[in-house]
Design an enzyme around this catalytic site. Sequence first.
Site, PDB file in Angstrom:
ATOM      1  N   ASP A  82      -4.080   7.151  -6.721  1.00 19.43           N
ATOM      2  CA  ASP A  82      -3.553   6.351  -5.674  1.00 19.43           C
ATOM      3  C   ASP A  82      -2.183   7.049  -5.241  1.00 19.43           C
ATOM      4  OD1 ASP A  82      -3.050   3.663  -4.166  1.00 19.43           O
ATOM      5  OD2 ASP A  82      -1.419   3.694  -5.841  1.00 19.43           O
ATOM      6  N   TRP A 125      -2.877   9.869  -2.760  1.00 18.23           N
ATOM      7  CA  TRP A 125      -3.559   9.151  -1.480  1.00 18.23           C
ATOM      8  C   TRP A 125      -2.210   8.567  -0.576  1.00 18.23           C
ATOM      9  CZ3 TRP A 125      -8.124   9.442   0.933  1.00 18.23           C
ATOM     10  CH2 TRP A 125      -8.483   8.293   2.251  1.00 18.23           C
ATOM     11  N   ARG A 126      -1.569   7.935  -1.233  1.00 24.37           N
ATOM     12  CA  ARG A 126      -0.467   7.174  -0.550  1.00 24.37           C
ATOM     13  C   ARG A 126       0.651   7.869   0.039  1.00 24.37           C
ATOM     14  NH1 ARG A 126       2.427   3.458  -3.038  1.00 24.37           N
ATOM     15  NH2 ARG A 126       1.873   3.789  -4.960  1.00 24.37           N
ATOM     16  N   SER A 184     -11.850  16.145  -8.411  1.00 26.91           N
ATOM     17  CA  SER A 184     -11.918  15.178  -8.935  1.00 26.91           C
ATOM     18  C   SER A 184     -13.044  15.011 -10.214  1.00 26.91           C
ATOM     19  CB  SER A 184     -12.242  14.104  -8.042  1.00 26.91           C
ATOM     20  OG  SER A 184     -12.568  12.758  -8.391  1.00 26.91           O
ATOM     21  N   TYR A 194     -11.538  19.420 -12.833  1.00 32.44           N
ATOM     22  CA  TYR A 194     -10.366  20.082 -12.456  1.00 32.44           C
ATOM     23  C   TYR A 194     -10.166  21.501 -12.989  1.00 32.44           C
ATOM     24  CZ  TYR A 194      -9.304  14.872 -13.088  1.00 32.44           C
ATOM     25  OH  TYR A 194      -9.085  13.699 -12.778  1.00 32.44           O
ATOM     26  N   LYS A 234       5.465  12.394 -12.912  1.00 29.36           N
ATOM     27  CA  LYS A 234       6.071  12.085 -14.012  1.00 29.36           C
ATOM     28  C   LYS A 234       5.022  11.071 -14.692  1.00 29.36           C
ATOM     29  CE  LYS A 234       6.794   8.181 -13.705  1.00 29.36           C
ATOM     30  NZ  LYS A 234       5.676   6.916 -13.461  1.00 29.36           N
ATOM     31  N   ARG A 291      -1.867   1.389 -15.959  1.00 29.26           N
ATOM     32  CA  ARG A 291      -0.511   1.081 -16.713  1.00 29.26           C
ATOM     33  C   ARG A 291      -1.057   0.112 -17.984  1.00 29.26           C
ATOM     34  NH1 ARG A 291      -0.437   2.564 -12.112  1.00 29.26           N
ATOM     35  NH2 ARG A 291       1.278   3.924 -11.306  1.00 29.26           N
TER      36      ARG A 291
HETATM   37  N1  NAP Z   1       6.427   9.804  -8.469  1.00 34.64           N
HETATM   38  C1  NAP Z   1       5.943   8.694  -8.102  1.00 34.64           C
HETATM   39  O1  NAP Z   1       6.632   8.089  -7.269  1.00 34.64           O
HETATM   40  C2  NAP Z   1       4.787   7.957  -8.923  1.00 34.64           C
HETATM   41  C3  NAP Z   1       4.501   6.703  -8.480  1.00 34.64           C
HETATM   42  C4  NAP Z   1       3.155   6.257  -8.976  1.00 34.64           C
HETATM   43  C5  NAP Z   1       2.505   7.082  -9.979  1.00 34.64           C
HETATM   44  N2  NAP Z   1       3.100   8.074 -10.490  1.00 34.64           N
HETATM   45  C6  NAP Z   1       2.298   8.769 -11.409  1.00 34.64           C
HETATM   46  O2  NAP Z   1       1.102   9.361 -11.190  1.00 34.64           O
HETATM   47  C7  NAP Z   1       0.130   9.494 -12.176  1.00 34.64           C
HETATM   48  C8  NAP Z   1      -1.168   8.442 -11.413  1.00 34.64           C
HETATM   49  O3  NAP Z   1      -0.642   7.314 -11.094  1.00 34.64           O
HETATM   50  P1  NAP Z   1      -1.517   6.237 -10.210  1.00 34.64           P
HETATM   51  O4  NAP Z   1      -0.930   5.092 -10.182  1.00 34.64           O
HETATM   52  O5  NAP Z   1      -1.814   7.209  -8.844  1.00 34.64           O
HETATM   53  O6  NAP Z   1      -2.777   6.206 -11.052  1.00 34.64           O
HETATM   54  P2  NAP Z   1      -4.411   6.134 -10.632  1.00 34.64           P
HETATM   55  O7  NAP Z   1      -4.669   5.760  -9.146  1.00 34.64           O
HETATM   56  O8  NAP Z   1      -5.318   5.601 -11.574  1.00 34.64           O
HETATM   57  O9  NAP Z   1      -4.742   7.899 -10.485  1.00 34.64           O
HETATM   58  C9  NAP Z   1      -4.778   8.721 -11.844  1.00 34.64           C
HETATM   59  C10 NAP Z   1      -5.898   9.805 -11.472  1.00 34.64           C
HETATM   60  O10 NAP Z   1      -6.277  10.390 -12.731  1.00 34.64           O
HETATM   61  C11 NAP Z   1      -7.547  10.857 -13.001  1.00 34.64           C
HETATM   62  N3  NAP Z   1      -8.091  10.710 -14.213  1.00 34.64           N
HETATM   63  C12 NAP Z   1      -8.544  11.671 -14.967  1.00 34.64           C
HETATM   64  N4  NAP Z   1      -8.961  11.132 -16.248  1.00 34.64           N
HETATM   65  C13 NAP Z   1      -9.069   9.692 -16.123  1.00 34.64           C
HETATM   66  C14 NAP Z   1      -9.188   8.642 -17.043  1.00 34.64           C
HETATM   67  N5  NAP Z   1      -9.754   8.850 -18.207  1.00 34.64           N
HETATM   68  N6  NAP Z   1      -9.096   7.375 -16.396  1.00 34.64           N
HETATM   69  C15 NAP Z   1      -8.194   7.181 -15.093  1.00 34.64           C
HETATM   70  N7  NAP Z   1      -7.928   8.109 -14.361  1.00 34.64           N
HETATM   71  C16 NAP Z   1      -8.381   9.417 -14.722  1.00 34.64           C
HETATM   72  C17 NAP Z   1      -8.554   9.851 -11.933  1.00 34.64           C
HETATM   73  O11 NAP Z   1      -8.785  11.085 -10.774  1.00 34.64           O
HETATM   74  P3  NAP Z   1     -10.456  11.476 -10.682  1.00 34.64           P
HETATM   75  O12 NAP Z   1     -11.217  10.026 -10.662  1.00 34.64           O
HETATM   76  O13 NAP Z   1     -10.275  11.759  -9.192  1.00 34.64           O
HETATM   77  O14 NAP Z   1     -10.616  12.462 -11.585  1.00 34.64           O
HETATM   78  C18 NAP Z   1      -7.286   9.047 -11.060  1.00 34.64           C
HETATM   79  O15 NAP Z   1      -7.553   8.913  -9.765  1.00 34.64           O
HETATM   80  C19 NAP Z   1       0.782   8.627 -13.254  1.00 34.64           C
HETATM   81  O16 NAP Z   1       1.131   9.485 -14.244  1.00 34.64           O
HETATM   82  C20 NAP Z   1       2.124   7.950 -12.770  1.00 34.64           C
HETATM   83  O17 NAP Z   1       2.739   7.811 -13.777  1.00 34.64           O
HETATM   84  C21 NAP Z   1       4.207   8.772  -9.793  1.00 34.64           C
END
Ligand code: NAP
Length: 318
Positions: free
Chosen positions: A8, A11-12, A31, A52, A91, A159
């Site tokens: 997410d 994407w955003r 992915s 990956y 992070k 989370r």
């Molecule tokens: N810097 C910032 O501002 C910021 C903001 C939000 C989040 N984050 C960090 O970014 C990371 C992702 O957060 P998000 O909110 O974007 O999460 P998310 O949408 O759930 O994305 C996580 C991605 O990890 C992959 N993945 C691989 N194994 C997985 C599993 N067993 N279960 C679920 N997903 C799995 C998936 O990609 P595929 O399905 O495509 O393989 C999924 O799309 C986190 O570590 C978070 O702490 C950072």
Amino acid sequence: MGVLGCADIAWRRMLPVLAAHPAVELVAVGSRDGAKAAAFAERFGGEPVAGYDTVLGRPDVDAVYVPLPPALTADWTRRALQADKHVLCEKPLTGSARQASELRDLARARGRALFENYMFLCHPQHQLVDDLLAAGRIGRLRSLSAEFTIPAKPADDIRHRRDLDGGALTGVGGYPLRTALRHLGPGLEVVGAFLRADPHTGVDTGGAALLRTPDGVPAQLGFGVEHAYSCRYELTGSLGRITVPRAYTPPADHTAVVHLERGGAHEELTVPPHDQFRSVVTAFVAHIRSGAPSPLTGGALVEQARLVEGVRAVARLP
Ligand SMILES: NC(=O)c1ccc[n+]([C@@H]2O[C@H](COP(=O)([O-])OP(=O)(O)OC[C@H]3O[C@@H](n4cnc5c(N)ncnc54)[C@H](OP(=O)(O)O)[C@@H]3O)[C@@H](O)[C@H]2O)c1
């Protein structure tokens, strides 16, 4: 660059700036799910790739962005560095100081960049705070407080997943910890911490920590993932106070305001709109090209992990 995971946040926030950045060519989007990779590639460019490892095996990928759940970031960062890729990791990179130190050393040994994406550090409003402190505008620094809390996410969000190292500390707690590190320097000690565990998921949904510097300046930190929104910090000095009300997530078109109170007077100092996500990419590229220093890399990675580890140890969450 290549991407490991169609997250997410990718994407955003990150892929829009990566795809538009003049120094970056997005060549592969990896992915576990082919349809997701195709949708990302259609919007941002690059080739959709299954898995990956396939991204890491491509010779046309010099660097990767790793937006995986917290339990997976360190392992895929290690694999990427071993494949001689520069890494921009979301992070938290890790909650283990030993692992952070190993990854930092691995990046050095391979001559590759390793960034942990605490993007707020790239916003100039924190430099303004430095300038106010250095000019003595609040006198001697006596204490810091910082808070990052967000409303509850849907039940299937990472989370809420203990197996993926979800929770408030990894989700948002790293930001106030990093703020303490940013303004109070290394050597902080965790003297108190509490993490509230959700009775159903076992994941921490909120918490607080008390830190101190070696010379006795305290930092009170709060974080949570089922709370009203707040992302602010405050520095209190012997003569005045600085408040940063939109500390972590100022949108790219937001004019940031830093508040200065002293002797009954209140000043609002503005900082022009700034895209901190774009700045991360610019800093990452500059570091790769010329070794330009950045707060998103180096010893801070280890100090940050040491603080996360310290909070967990003191809070004794099972
Ligand atoms: N810097 C910032 O501002 C910021 C903001 C939000 C989040 N984050 C960090 O970014 C990371 C992702 O957060 P998000 O909110 O974007 O999460 P998310 O949408 O759930 O994305 C996580 C991605 O990890 C992959 N993945 C691989 N194994 C997985 C599993 N067993 N279960 C679920 N997903 C799995 C998936 O990609 P595929 O399905 O495509 O393989 C999924 O799309 C986190 O570590 C978070 O702490 C950072």
